[in-house]
Write a protein that holds these residues in place. Structure first.
Motif, PDB file in Angstrom:
ATOM      1  N   UNK A 193      -4.583   5.425   1.741  1.00  0.00           N
ATOM      2  CA  UNK A 193      -3.464   5.939   2.530  1.00  0.00           C
ATOM      3  C   UNK A 193      -3.170   7.327   2.013  1.00  0.00           C
ATOM      4  N   UNK A 194      -2.998   8.292   2.919  1.00  0.00           N
ATOM      5  CA  UNK A 194      -2.680   9.666   2.556  1.00  0.00           C
ATOM      6  C   UNK A 194      -1.430  10.117   3.301  1.00  0.00           C
ATOM      7  N   UNK A 195      -0.687  11.009   2.672  1.00  0.00           N
ATOM      8  CA  UNK A 195       0.504  11.580   3.300  1.00  0.00           C
ATOM      9  C   UNK A 195       0.096  12.547   4.399  1.00  0.00           C
ATOM     10  N   UNK A 196       0.675  12.381   5.578  1.00  0.00           N
ATOM     11  CA  UNK A 196       0.454  13.319   6.677  1.00  0.00           C
ATOM     12  C   UNK A 196       1.681  14.193   6.885  1.00  0.00           C
ATOM     13  N   UNK A 197       2.856  13.677   6.499  1.00  0.00           N
ATOM     14  CA  UNK A 197       4.069  14.462   6.673  1.00  0.00           C
ATOM     15  C   UNK A 197       5.246  13.852   5.944  1.00  0.00           C
ATOM     16  N   UNK A 198       6.179  14.720   5.589  1.00  0.00           N
ATOM     17  CA  UNK A 198       7.459  14.331   5.018  1.00  0.00           C
ATOM     18  C   UNK A 198       8.527  15.122   5.746  1.00  0.00           C
ATOM     19  N   UNK A 245       0.834  -1.209   0.000  1.00  0.00           N
ATOM     20  CA  UNK A 245       0.000   0.000   0.000  1.00  0.00           C
ATOM     21  C   UNK A 245       0.865   1.253   0.000  1.00  0.00           C
ATOM     22  N   UNK A 246       1.933   1.246   0.802  1.00  0.00           N
ATOM     23  CA  UNK A 246       2.809   2.417   0.844  1.00  0.00           C
ATOM     24  C   UNK A 246       3.617   2.558  -0.436  1.00  0.00           C
ATOM     25  N   UNK A 247       3.967   1.450  -1.071  1.00  0.00           N
ATOM     26  CA  UNK A 247       4.673   1.523  -2.347  1.00  0.00           C
ATOM     27  C   UNK A 247       3.796   2.227  -3.380  1.00  0.00           C
ATOM     28  N   UNK A 248       2.517   1.917  -3.399  1.00  0.00           N
ATOM     29  CA  UNK A 248       1.595   2.586  -4.317  1.00  0.00           C
ATOM     30  C   UNK A 248       1.500   4.067  -4.027  1.00  0.00           C
ATOM     31  N   UNK A 249       1.366   4.438  -2.770  1.00  0.00           N
ATOM     32  CA  UNK A 249       1.314   5.849  -2.389  1.00  0.00           C
ATOM     33  C   UNK A 249       2.603   6.550  -2.775  1.00  0.00           C
ATOM     34  N   UNK A 293      17.684  11.464   3.570  1.00  0.00           N
ATOM     35  CA  UNK A 293      16.958  10.470   4.359  1.00  0.00           C
ATOM     36  C   UNK A 293      15.601  11.120   4.610  1.00  0.00           C
ATOM     37  N   UNK A 294      14.535  10.411   4.228  1.00  0.00           N
ATOM     38  CA  UNK A 294      13.195  10.977   4.346  1.00  0.00           C
ATOM     39  C   UNK A 294      12.344  10.084   5.232  1.00  0.00           C
ATOM     40  N   UNK A 295      11.636  10.720   6.143  1.00  0.00           N
ATOM     41  CA  UNK A 295      10.616  10.046   6.933  1.00  0.00           C
ATOM     42  C   UNK A 295       9.273  10.436   6.339  1.00  0.00           C
ATOM     43  N   UNK A 296       8.533   9.440   5.907  1.00  0.00           N
ATOM     44  CA  UNK A 296       7.209   9.649   5.310  1.00  0.00           C
ATOM     45  C   UNK A 296       6.173   9.124   6.301  1.00  0.00           C
ATOM     46  N   UNK A 297       5.269   9.979   6.709  1.00  0.00           N
ATOM     47  CA  UNK A 297       4.208   9.583   7.638  1.00  0.00           C
ATOM     48  C   UNK A 297       2.912   9.541   6.849  1.00  0.00           C
ATOM     49  N   UNK A 319      14.250   4.632  -2.237  1.00  0.00           N
ATOM     50  CA  UNK A 319      14.825   3.306  -2.048  1.00  0.00           C
ATOM     51  C   UNK A 319      15.187   3.085  -0.580  1.00  0.00           C
ATOM     52  N   UNK A 320      15.644   1.869  -0.285  1.00  0.00           N
ATOM     53  CA  UNK A 320      16.077   1.491   1.064  1.00  0.00           C
ATOM     54  C   UNK A 320      15.001   1.795   2.104  1.00  0.00           C
ATOM     55  N   UNK A 321      13.761   1.485   1.762  1.00  0.00           N
ATOM     56  CA  UNK A 321      12.615   1.859   2.594  1.00  0.00           C
ATOM     57  C   UNK A 321      12.328   0.788   3.641  1.00  0.00           C
ATOM     58  N   UNK A 322      12.165   1.240   4.881  1.00  0.00           N
ATOM     59  CA  UNK A 322      11.676   0.380   5.962  1.00  0.00           C
ATOM     60  C   UNK A 322      10.366   0.985   6.452  1.00  0.00           C
ATOM     61  N   UNK A 323       9.434   0.131   6.839  1.00  0.00           N
ATOM     62  CA  UNK A 323       8.092   0.585   7.219  1.00  0.00           C
ATOM     63  C   UNK A 323       7.729   0.013   8.577  1.00  0.00           C
ATOM     64  N   UNK A 324       7.128   0.864   9.390  1.00  0.00           N
ATOM     65  CA  UNK A 324       6.533   0.435  10.662  1.00  0.00           C
ATOM     66  C   UNK A 324       5.094   0.942  10.671  1.00  0.00           C
ATOM     67  N   UNK A 325       4.189   0.112  11.145  1.00  0.00           N
ATOM     68  CA  UNK A 325       2.777   0.468  11.171  1.00  0.00           C
ATOM     69  C   UNK A 325       2.298   0.531  12.618  1.00  0.00           C
ATOM     70  N   UNK A 326       1.523   1.567  12.928  1.00  0.00           N
ATOM     71  CA  UNK A 326       0.971   1.781  14.261  1.00  0.00           C
ATOM     72  C   UNK A 326      -0.514   2.088  14.103  1.00  0.00           C
ATOM     73  N   UNK A 327      -1.338   1.067  14.060  1.00  0.00           N
ATOM     74  CA  UNK A 327      -2.764   1.288  13.848  1.00  0.00           C
ATOM     75  C   UNK A 327      -2.993   1.882  12.463  1.00  0.00           C
ATOM     76  N   UNK A 328      -3.615   3.044  12.404  1.00  0.00           N
ATOM     77  CA  UNK A 328      -3.911   3.698  11.126  1.00  0.00           C
ATOM     78  C   UNK A 328      -2.749   4.532  10.599  1.00  0.00           C
ATOM     79  N   UNK A 329      -1.646   4.578  11.334  1.00  0.00           N
ATOM     80  CA  UNK A 329      -0.489   5.389  10.951  1.00  0.00           C
ATOM     81  C   UNK A 329       0.667   4.481  10.548  1.00  0.00           C
ATOM     82  N   UNK A 330       1.372   4.891   9.495  1.00  0.00           N
ATOM     83  CA  UNK A 330       2.567   4.160   9.075  1.00  0.00           C
ATOM     84  C   UNK A 330       3.710   5.153   8.943  1.00  0.00           C
ATOM     85  N   UNK A 331       4.891   4.722   9.329  1.00  0.00           N
ATOM     86  CA  UNK A 331       6.104   5.521   9.224  1.00  0.00           C
ATOM     87  C   UNK A 331       7.062   4.762   8.314  1.00  0.00           C
TER      88      UNK A 331
END
Length: 128
Positions: free
Chosen positions: A111-116, A6-10, A99-103, A66-78
């Motif tokens: 899934x919608x972007x809340x922050x970069x 899902x995050x790859x699509x976003x 280095x980017x943190x995508x929330x 690239x080099x993306x790691x994902x953590x999910x917390x309920x409805x939020x993903x980092x």
């Protein structure tokens, strides 16, 4: 579908919209209170972020994620990854690797972007 898929699509939609300079597509991909923290520490709210594209001031020629790691917390993903871009803002080069943190948040079935948050990539400081 996994959170990574899902995050790859976003992420693909976000990067393509940035490359096209498509403010309307970016608007649709982000929550109303979206916030961007730039690589020099500046903060843009959603309207300011979109205005860079609407006015033609931000031009992205190439972008990869690239080099993306994902953590999910309920409805939020980092997602934390490396973004490489060849771009210019008001004619000034804005190229780099960051280095980017995508929330992102789940809103209904989307899934919608809340922050970069962009950070320069540098080696850790030497230990004394």
């Amino acid at each position: 579908m996994t959170i990574d898929q899902r995050l790859d699509g976003l992420s693909r939609q976000w990067m393509e919209a940035e490359r096209r300079g498509d403010a309307e597509a970016l608007d649709a991909l982000a929550v109303p209170d979206f916030t961007l923290v730039g690589p020099l520490g500046f903060i843009l709210n959603k309207d300011q972020w979109l205005a860079r594209y609407r006015g033609g001031g931000m031009v992205t020629h190439e972008m990869s994620w690239a080099e993306v790691t994902v953590r999910e917390y309920g409805d939020t993903a980092v997602a934390i990854g490396v973004l490489a871009q060849r771009a210019a803002f008001q004619g000034t080069p804005a190229d780099g690797r960051f280095r980017v943190t995508q929330i992102s948040v789940r809103v209904g079935d989307r899934r919608l972007l809340a922050g970069l948050h962009y950070s320069p990539i540098a080696a850790p400081p030497a230990r004394p």
